[in-house]
Design a protein around this motif. Structure first.
Motif, PDB file in Angstrom:
ATOM      1  N   VAL A  52       0.833  -1.203   0.000  1.00 18.25           N
ATOM      2  CA  VAL A  52       0.000   0.000   0.000  1.00 18.25           C
ATOM      3  C   VAL A  52       0.868   1.253   0.000  1.00 18.25           C
ATOM      4  CG1 VAL A  52      -1.679   1.328   1.329  1.00 18.25           C
ATOM      5  CG2 VAL A  52      -1.943  -1.151   1.110  1.00 18.25           C
ATOM      6  N   ALA A  53       1.915   1.261   0.843  1.00 11.43           N
ATOM      7  CA  ALA A  53       2.779   2.436   0.926  1.00 11.43           C
ATOM      8  C   ALA A  53       3.544   2.665  -0.369  1.00 11.43           C
ATOM      9  CB  ALA A  53       3.760   2.270   2.094  1.00 11.43           C
ATOM     10  N   ARG A  54       3.988   1.583  -0.983  1.00  7.81           N
ATOM     11  CA  ARG A  54       4.805   1.735  -2.187  1.00  7.81           C
ATOM     12  C   ARG A  54       3.986   2.181  -3.387  1.00  7.81           C
ATOM     13  NH1 ARG A  54       8.850  -3.025  -3.545  1.00  7.81           N
ATOM     14  NH2 ARG A  54       9.734  -2.114  -1.643  1.00  7.81           N
ATOM     15  N   PHE A  57       1.451   5.496  -2.043  1.00  9.17           N
ATOM     16  CA  PHE A  57       2.036   6.754  -1.558  1.00  9.17           C
ATOM     17  C   PHE A  57       3.487   6.934  -1.993  1.00  9.17           C
ATOM     18  CE2 PHE A  57      -1.258   5.295   1.359  1.00  9.17           C
ATOM     19  CZ  PHE A  57      -2.085   6.413   1.428  1.00  9.17           C
ATOM     20  N   ASN A  58       3.982   6.016  -2.812  1.00  3.26           N
ATOM     21  CA  ASN A  58       5.354   6.095  -3.332  1.00  3.26           C
ATOM     22  C   ASN A  58       6.375   6.220  -2.200  1.00  3.26           C
ATOM     23  OD1 ASN A  58       7.264   6.075  -5.385  1.00  3.26           O
ATOM     24  ND2 ASN A  58       7.321   8.307  -5.534  1.00  3.26           N
ATOM     25  N   SER A  59       6.149   5.432  -1.150  1.00  2.22           N
ATOM     26  CA  SER A  59       7.059   5.438  -0.005  1.00  2.22           C
ATOM     27  C   SER A  59       7.184   4.007   0.497  1.00  2.22           C
ATOM     28  CB  SER A  59       6.535   6.375   1.093  1.00  2.22           C
ATOM     29  OG  SER A  59       5.297   5.921   1.596  1.00  2.22           O
ATOM     30  N   GLY A  60       7.601   3.835   1.725  1.00  2.00           N
ATOM     31  CA  GLY A  60       7.722   2.495   2.280  1.00  2.00           C
ATOM     32  C   GLY A  60       8.849   2.406   3.280  1.00  2.00           C
ATOM     33  N   TRP A  61       8.962   1.268   3.896  1.00  2.00           N
ATOM     34  CA  TRP A  61       9.964   1.006   4.920  1.00  2.00           C
ATOM     35  C   TRP A  61      11.123   0.243   4.291  1.00  2.00           C
ATOM     36  CZ3 TRP A  61       9.338  -3.335   9.050  1.00  2.00           C
ATOM     37  CH2 TRP A  61      10.463  -3.329   9.883  1.00  2.00           C
ATOM     38  N   GLY A  62      12.323   0.812   4.387  1.00  2.00           N
ATOM     39  CA  GLY A  62      13.480   0.211   3.739  1.00  2.00           C
ATOM     40  C   GLY A  62      13.834  -1.166   4.261  1.00  2.00           C
TER      41      GLY A  62
END
Length: 231
Positions: A52-54, A57-62
């Motif tokens: 969902v984040a990737r 929202f074009n983000s995420g947890w590394g």
């Protein structure tokens, strides 16, 4: 490499599991199931939120991928002893079922002993010195205990998984999570597997169980649910 205290720690874990199971067998069974359920739920939750984040929202947890890999390894390592305990590992028993009862029992015990030896060899390979192997110069040859102790002594961090900033500041932790933390389940899981294999040997010898595997799981499921559609 001194491995006494890690070995004693594993022995204490196995002894505690043995004693608790004798007094509270249902509670120990629920504990094992809950651990596996929590690990699986955590893998699912992290993977879902990462998607969902990737893509949303074009983000995420590394560190998400490394974290889920570790959780998956923990689930396997912890679950293999649970599988032996409940006889749910798949296996082929078509041939040994044709053997006379005494020979069948002997083969079943032999199989359980082999599982114990497999776990013991992976857990600690120092016994190989009895057959002339030199393990004094290679920490890898001391098995999972030696590998974990090696990582513990050096405190090497994982590639991507990091402690939250508040934990670093509150407890003075290093940036990256130590590998010994992630690899802790390796010796613990193997110790529990060896313990469950020995339990299997005793159970088969006493006639309390036939095997430590489920050789005909499909037939059992069909037999258990053959009347389900009629209800």
């Amino acid at each position: 490499m001194v491995l006494i205290w890690p070995a004693l720690g594993l022995a204490a874990i196995v002894a505690a599991m043995f004693l608790l199971e004798r007094r509270f067998p249902d509670a120990v069974g629920r504990f094992e199931e809950n651990v596996l359920a929590i690990l699986l739920a955590a893998i699912t939750f992290v993977s879902f939120t990462q998607v969902v984040a990737r893509y949303g929202f074009n983000s995420g947890w590394g560190g998400a991928l490394e974290f889920t890999r570790i959780l998956f390894a923990w689930m396997i390592l912890f679950g293999m002893s649970y599988g032996v305990k409940n006889g749910i590992h798949l296996g082929v028993d078509a041939f040994i079922r044709l053997l006379p009862s005494r020979l069948f029992k002997a083969v079943a015990i032999f199989g359980a002993v082999c599982v114990f030896l497999y776990a013991f060899v992976l857990l600690y390979a120092g016994w190989m010195t009895l057959v002339g192997a030199d393990v004094s110069t290679n920490w890898r040859q001391t098995g999972a205990i030696g590998y974990w102790k090696f990582m513990f002594d050096r405190g090497t961090g994982l590639d991507d998984l990091r402690y939250p900033l508040w934990m670093q500041e509150a407890f003075g932790l290093q940036d990256r999570v130590q590998r010994w933390v992630a690899y802790l389940m390796l010796p613990v899981g193997l110790a529990l597997l060896a313990f469950r294999a020995l339990q299997g040997v005793v159970g088969i010898a006493k006639g309390e169980r036939d095997l430590i595997i489920a050789g005909h799981e499909a037939e059992d499921l069909v037999a258990e649910n053959k009347d389900a559609l009629k209800e």
